[in-house]
Design a protein around this motif. Structure first.
Motif, PDB file in Angstrom:
ATOM      1  N   LEU A   1      16.225  66.784  55.410  1.00 32.78           N
ATOM      2  CA  LEU A   1      15.099  67.437  55.949  1.00 32.78           C
ATOM      3  C   LEU A   1      13.681  66.989  56.387  1.00 32.78           C
ATOM      4  N   MET A   2      13.536  65.788  56.095  1.00 36.65           N
ATOM      5  CA  MET A   2      12.491  65.048  56.587  1.00 36.65           C
ATOM      6  C   MET A   2      12.823  64.726  58.099  1.00 36.65           C
ATOM      7  N   ALA A   3      14.121  64.256  58.226  1.00 39.76           N
ATOM      8  CA  ALA A   3      14.583  63.995  59.638  1.00 39.76           C
ATOM      9  C   ALA A   3      14.320  65.340  60.575  1.00 39.76           C
ATOM     10  N   GLU A   4      14.846  66.488  59.716  1.00 41.04           N
ATOM     11  CA  GLU A   4      14.691  67.553  60.715  1.00 41.04           C
ATOM     12  C   GLU A   4      13.281  68.065  61.086  1.00 41.04           C
ATOM     13  N   SER A   5      12.468  67.606  60.253  1.00 43.98           N
ATOM     14  CA  SER A   5      10.793  67.865  60.647  1.00 43.98           C
ATOM     15  C   SER A   5      10.209  66.863  61.171  1.00 43.98           C
ATOM     16  N   GLY A   6      10.855  65.745  61.614  1.00 43.29           N
ATOM     17  CA  GLY A   6      10.419  64.566  62.562  1.00 43.29           C
ATOM     18  C   GLY A   6       9.770  63.470  61.712  1.00 43.29           C
ATOM     19  N   ASP A   7       9.937  63.800  60.445  1.00 47.09           N
ATOM     20  CA  ASP A   7       9.263  62.407  59.856  1.00 47.09           C
ATOM     21  C   ASP A   7      10.114  61.195  59.620  1.00 47.09           C
ATOM     22  N   LEU A   8      11.344  61.513  59.877  1.00 41.27           N
ATOM     23  CA  LEU A   8      12.270  60.372  59.922  1.00 41.27           C
ATOM     24  C   LEU A   8      13.167  60.655  60.964  1.00 41.27           C
ATOM     25  N   PRO A   9      13.845  59.426  61.610  1.00 42.79           N
ATOM     26  CA  PRO A   9      14.944  59.616  62.787  1.00 42.79           C
ATOM     27  C   PRO A   9      16.134  60.000  61.909  1.00 42.79           C
ATOM     28  N   GLU A  10      16.921  60.767  62.878  1.00 40.91           N
ATOM     29  CA  GLU A  10      18.173  61.323  62.623  1.00 40.91           C
ATOM     30  C   GLU A  10      19.239  60.314  62.379  1.00 40.91           C
ATOM     31  N   ARG A  11      19.734  60.244  61.085  1.00 40.88           N
ATOM     32  CA  ARG A  11      20.839  59.427  60.724  1.00 40.88           C
ATOM     33  C   ARG A  11      21.372  59.531  59.414  1.00 40.88           C
ATOM     34  N   ASP A  12      22.426  59.234  58.953  1.00 40.90           N
ATOM     35  CA  ASP A  12      22.947  59.623  57.670  1.00 40.90           C
ATOM     36  C   ASP A  12      22.407  58.784  56.589  1.00 40.90           C
ATOM     37  N   TYR A  13      21.690  59.301  55.696  1.00 39.67           N
ATOM     38  CA  TYR A  13      20.930  58.724  54.506  1.00 39.67           C
ATOM     39  C   TYR A  13      21.612  58.556  53.306  1.00 39.67           C
ATOM     40  N   ARG A  14      22.767  58.560  53.417  1.00 40.72           N
ATOM     41  CA  ARG A  14      23.668  58.487  52.135  1.00 40.72           C
ATOM     42  C   ARG A  14      23.255  56.901  51.632  1.00 40.72           C
ATOM     43  N   LEU A  15      23.491  55.903  52.211  1.00 41.93           N
ATOM     44  CA  LEU A  15      23.335  54.617  51.577  1.00 41.93           C
ATOM     45  C   LEU A  15      21.937  54.262  51.261  1.00 41.93           C
ATOM     46  N   PRO A  16      21.028  54.668  52.168  1.00 42.25           N
ATOM     47  CA  PRO A  16      19.573  54.293  51.805  1.00 42.25           C
ATOM     48  C   PRO A  16      19.198  55.252  50.523  1.00 42.25           C
ATOM     49  N   ALA A  17      19.906  56.338  50.215  1.00 43.84           N
ATOM     50  CA  ALA A  17      19.521  57.058  48.929  1.00 43.84           C
ATOM     51  C   ALA A  17      20.064  56.370  48.061  1.00 43.84           C
ATOM     52  N   VAL A  18      21.504  55.680  47.917  1.00 42.60           N
ATOM     53  CA  VAL A  18      21.904  54.982  47.006  1.00 42.60           C
ATOM     54  C   VAL A  18      20.912  54.005  46.552  1.00 42.60           C
ATOM     55  N   ALA A  19      20.579  53.301  47.762  1.00 45.70           N
ATOM     56  CA  ALA A  19      19.751  52.011  47.626  1.00 45.70           C
ATOM     57  C   ALA A  19      18.514  52.335  46.745  1.00 45.70           C
ATOM     58  N   LEU A  20      17.786  53.473  47.164  1.00 43.55           N
ATOM     59  CA  LEU A  20      16.592  53.788  46.374  1.00 43.55           C
ATOM     60  C   LEU A  20      16.737  54.089  45.011  1.00 43.55           C
ATOM     61  N   VAL A  21      17.874  54.724  44.462  1.00 43.49           N
ATOM     62  CA  VAL A  21      18.146  54.819  43.124  1.00 43.49           C
ATOM     63  C   VAL A  21      18.370  53.416  42.509  1.00 43.49           C
ATOM     64  N   GLY A  22      19.009  52.362  43.255  1.00 47.97           N
ATOM     65  CA  GLY A  22      19.258  51.176  42.633  1.00 47.97           C
ATOM     66  C   GLY A  22      18.218  50.490  42.627  1.00 47.97           C
ATOM     67  N   MET A  23      16.952  50.778  43.510  1.00 50.50           N
ATOM     68  CA  MET A  23      15.679  50.100  43.503  1.00 50.50           C
ATOM     69  C   MET A  23      15.018  50.602  42.167  1.00 50.50           C
ATOM     70  N   LEU A  24      14.960  51.813  42.071  1.00 51.32           N
ATOM     71  CA  LEU A  24      14.261  52.151  40.820  1.00 51.32           C
ATOM     72  C   LEU A  24      15.062  51.712  39.551  1.00 51.32           C
ATOM     73  N   ASN A  25      16.226  51.698  39.418  1.00 45.77           N
ATOM     74  CA  ASN A  25      16.869  51.325  38.388  1.00 45.77           C
ATOM     75  C   ASN A  25      16.471  49.636  37.802  1.00 45.77           C
ATOM     76  N   GLU A  26      16.382  48.976  39.115  1.00 38.12           N
ATOM     77  CA  GLU A  26      16.202  47.656  38.885  1.00 38.12           C
ATOM     78  C   GLU A  26      14.555  47.192  38.426  1.00 38.12           C
ATOM     79  N   LEU A  27      13.843  47.964  39.097  1.00 35.46           N
ATOM     80  CA  LEU A  27      12.452  47.952  38.852  1.00 35.46           C
ATOM     81  C   LEU A  27      12.081  48.114  37.417  1.00 35.46           C
ATOM     82  N   VAL A  28      12.793  49.313  36.778  1.00 34.33           N
ATOM     83  CA  VAL A  28      12.342  49.604  35.432  1.00 34.33           C
ATOM     84  C   VAL A  28      13.243  48.617  34.441  1.00 34.33           C
ATOM     85  N   ALA A  29      14.324  48.045  34.691  1.00 30.14           N
ATOM     86  CA  ALA A  29      14.899  46.711  33.920  1.00 30.14           C
ATOM     87  C   ALA A  29      14.051  45.631  34.049  1.00 30.14           C
ATOM     88  N   GLU A  30      13.242  45.577  35.152  1.00 30.11           N
ATOM     89  CA  GLU A  30      12.495  44.213  35.330  1.00 30.11           C
ATOM     90  C   GLU A  30      11.242  44.361  34.514  1.00 30.11           C
TER      91      GLU A  30
END
Length: 238
Positions: free
Chosen positions: A161-190
């Motif tokens: 939706l952010m890409a459609e509104s122009g806030d992000l470039p058009e692309r597949d955000y599947r892997l960045p989304a997985v990476a974000l979940v992993g980042m949160l998990n590791e920050l909490v564990a740390e």
């Protein structure tokens, strides 16, 4: 009605009514909730491997017989505790992303902050989700991967939706989304296992800053070419 019939009727009513006027199903639900609360407390404080079923039953004031009516064993209740925490996290995501008057970009950033607050304001939650559930069994690992993908799906939806509104470039955000979940998990564990020097609120703000940095970076890069099936990116600011 004969005396025998009256006694039979009264006995049947008593069984249906259960203890203190509650039905058997209501009592079962209450026991289930107490067991989930006890499991959350003990797995989050003592750790999963250090918590026997008897300890959970004792804290919940539930007999082991009633425990086994609802759960197959200790890992079974860990799954239930984990599922309850993830359901609350999903509710936070949906509420944060659909409320407020901020731009979608800011709402997503606020959602990241809210998730970290949820996991660290009561550290037992974070410990169960990010530490105690890790490496328990193949079944638990499958559940953790499914959870990562489910949370990533929600994030990806809003990144699109952010890409459609122009806030992000058009692309597949599947892997960045997985990476974000992993980042949160590791920050909490740390935060739970190391001395980060930050309060829970400080760590939540740090996660929000990191997410906004990721968004800022994505806004300044775009795919310009494809070679051997891989995207080549160029810094638009250079």
């Amino acid at each position: 009605m004969t005396d025998s019939a009256r006694k039979h009727y009264a006995s049947n009513r008593s069984r249906k009514r259960g203890y203190r006027g509650l039905s058997a199903e209501e009592l079962r639900r209450q026991r289930h909730q107490r067991l989930i609360e006890a499991g959350t407390a003990l797995f989050g404080e003592r750790g999963y491997t250090a918590t026997p079923i008897e300890a959970v039953c004792s804290q919940a004031k539930v007999s082991t017989r009633h425990f086994y009516e609802q759960f197959g064993g200790r890992e079974s209740i860990l799954h239930a505790v984990y599922d309850a925490l993830i359901a609350e996290m999903e509710d936070i995501i949906r509420t944060s992303l659909t409320s407020g008057r901020h731009s979608l970009n800011l709402r997503v950033a606020d959602t990241v902050e809210s998730l970290v607050h949820y996991l660290l304001d009561d550290p037992r939650r974070g410990r169960i989700v990010c530490i105690e559930a890790v490496g328990v069994s193949e079944a638990m690992e499958k559940k953790r991967r499914a959870t990562t993908h489910a949370l990533a799906d929600l994030i990806q939806r809003y990144a699109t939706l952010m890409a459609e509104s122009g806030d992000l470039p058009e692309r597949d955000y599947r892997l960045p989304a997985v990476a974000l979940v992993g980042m949160l998990n590791e920050l909490v564990a740390e935060w739970l296992t190391e001395d980060t020097g930050l309060s829970a609120a400080g760590m939540a703000r740090e996660a929000k800053i990191m997410f906004r940095a990721m968004i800022f970076g994505a806004q300044h890069y775009e795919a310009t070419d494809h070679a051997h099936g891989e995207a080549v990116v160029q810094d638009k600011a250079s």
